[in-house]
Design an enzyme around this catalytic site. Sequence first.
Site, PDB file in Angstrom:
ATOM      1  N   LYS A  17      49.462  49.448  36.800  1.00 41.47           N
ATOM      2  CA  LYS A  17      48.734  50.543  37.606  1.00 41.47           C
ATOM      3  C   LYS A  17      48.456  50.416  38.588  1.00 41.47           C
ATOM      4  O   LYS A  17      48.968  50.757  39.419  1.00 41.47           O
ATOM      5  CB  LYS A  17      48.049  51.258  36.523  1.00 41.47           C
ATOM      6  CG  LYS A  17      48.713  51.940  35.003  1.00 41.47           C
ATOM      7  CD  LYS A  17      48.046  53.078  34.836  1.00 41.47           C
ATOM      8  CE  LYS A  17      46.594  51.949  34.040  1.00 41.47           C
ATOM      9  NZ  LYS A  17      46.591  50.692  32.692  1.00 41.47           N
ATOM     10  N   ARG A  92      39.941  57.390  29.205  1.00 42.74           N
ATOM     11  CA  ARG A  92      40.394  56.678  28.846  1.00 42.74           C
ATOM     12  C   ARG A  92      40.874  56.958  27.194  1.00 42.74           C
ATOM     13  O   ARG A  92      41.985  57.049  26.421  1.00 42.74           O
ATOM     14  CB  ARG A  92      40.432  55.224  28.525  1.00 42.74           C
ATOM     15  CG  ARG A  92      39.822  54.268  29.279  1.00 42.74           C
ATOM     16  CD  ARG A  92      39.281  52.927  29.530  1.00 42.74           C
ATOM     17  NE  ARG A  92      39.620  52.671  30.736  1.00 42.74           N
ATOM     18  CZ  ARG A  92      40.192  51.104  30.875  1.00 42.74           C
ATOM     19  NH1 ARG A  92      40.981  51.363  30.291  1.00 42.74           N
ATOM     20  NH2 ARG A  92      39.421  51.087  32.036  1.00 42.74           N
ATOM     21  N   ARG A 131      48.948  36.318  33.042  1.00 38.54           N
ATOM     22  CA  ARG A 131      48.193  36.378  34.421  1.00 38.54           C
ATOM     23  C   ARG A 131      46.973  35.610  34.601  1.00 38.54           C
ATOM     24  O   ARG A 131      47.054  34.188  33.688  1.00 38.54           O
ATOM     25  CB  ARG A 131      46.526  37.163  33.525  1.00 38.54           C
ATOM     26  CG  ARG A 131      46.049  37.392  35.083  1.00 38.54           C
ATOM     27  CD  ARG A 131      45.279  38.647  34.880  1.00 38.54           C
ATOM     28  NE  ARG A 131      44.172  38.198  33.712  1.00 38.54           N
ATOM     29  CZ  ARG A 131      42.672  39.495  32.647  1.00 38.54           C
ATOM     30  NH1 ARG A 131      42.557  40.112  33.441  1.00 38.54           N
ATOM     31  NH2 ARG A 131      42.200  39.058  32.224  1.00 38.54           N
ATOM     32  N   ARG A 164      43.800  31.771  31.559  1.00 42.23           N
ATOM     33  CA  ARG A 164      42.018  32.459  30.781  1.00 42.23           C
ATOM     34  C   ARG A 164      42.263  32.029  29.764  1.00 42.23           C
ATOM     35  O   ARG A 164      43.492  32.012  28.795  1.00 42.23           O
ATOM     36  CB  ARG A 164      41.506  33.717  31.220  1.00 42.23           C
ATOM     37  CG  ARG A 164      40.647  33.451  33.165  1.00 42.23           C
ATOM     38  CD  ARG A 164      40.231  34.927  33.304  1.00 42.23           C
ATOM     39  NE  ARG A 164      39.185  35.318  35.030  1.00 42.23           N
ATOM     40  CZ  ARG A 164      39.216  36.156  34.681  1.00 42.23           C
ATOM     41  NH1 ARG A 164      39.827  37.261  34.705  1.00 42.23           N
ATOM     42  NH2 ARG A 164      38.269  36.408  35.951  1.00 42.23           N
ATOM     43  N   ARG A 175      44.828  44.705  23.504  1.00 40.32           N
ATOM     44  CA  ARG A 175      44.428  45.310  23.762  1.00 40.32           C
ATOM     45  C   ARG A 175      45.652  46.388  23.932  1.00 40.32           C
ATOM     46  O   ARG A 175      44.996  47.993  23.865  1.00 40.32           O
ATOM     47  CB  ARG A 175      44.265  44.516  25.055  1.00 40.32           C
ATOM     48  CG  ARG A 175      43.857  43.951  25.445  1.00 40.32           C
ATOM     49  CD  ARG A 175      43.867  42.885  26.981  1.00 40.32           C
ATOM     50  NE  ARG A 175      43.449  43.985  27.997  1.00 40.32           N
ATOM     51  CZ  ARG A 175      43.882  43.645  29.075  1.00 40.32           C
ATOM     52  NH1 ARG A 175      44.779  42.514  29.163  1.00 40.32           N
ATOM     53  NH2 ARG A 175      44.377  44.881  30.340  1.00 40.32           N
TER      54      ARG A 175
END
Length: 217
Positions: A17, A92, A131, A164, A175
């Site tokens: 997004k 959300r 990521r 990370r 998530r």
Amino acid sequence: MIGKRNLVFLGAPGAGKGTLAAMLAEQAALPHISTGDIFRAEMKQGTELGRQAQQYVTSGGLVPDQLVAAMVGSRLAQPDCASGFILDGFPRTLPQADLLEQTLTGIGRRLDRVVLFEVTRELLLQRLTARIVCRACGATFNRMFSPPRKPGCCDQCGGELYQRPDDSLATAEERLRVFAEQTAPLVPYYEQRGLLARIDAGADKADSFQALLQVLA
């Protein structure tokens, strides 16, 4: 030129997004608005809403939906949103969606389109665990969806890129669980209102962007 300009983007973490919103914002001259950006701006400016939000942030509590909606409404009433906006990350939940509708009515606005970015669970997990972040400037890349031009090297400052510890498979699965529980109910909510459009965000970035433009025509 797109015809639908008051927009909400929906999609699970890793759906792309933010990347596609940034591309659309540049091409269509629309402000790309996230709640995180709004919080930071309101608190930096020391507004009344910002001071209220700061109290919750400082204490580690969640900012109440009503306060979030008020800050969103304040942002959408600004002149740069007069010809449209991209809301990314709000609403959300169903209560937030109701608050957004009330907020927009209060400032004489309405949504034109809610875009659902559809991606398979397998691909979402791949993206979420790919990521990488710059140690120097904090810029974020994704090995699959938005890789740096040079592997291991930040496009912006040349710093070292690393992964990370919280970008783990377990974190990614959690998530997605939260999205399915809290945010996925917005799909039928907006579908029933005739606002929902779906795009395949599992394609490459260029194809996904063309699909986005088509549903906003």
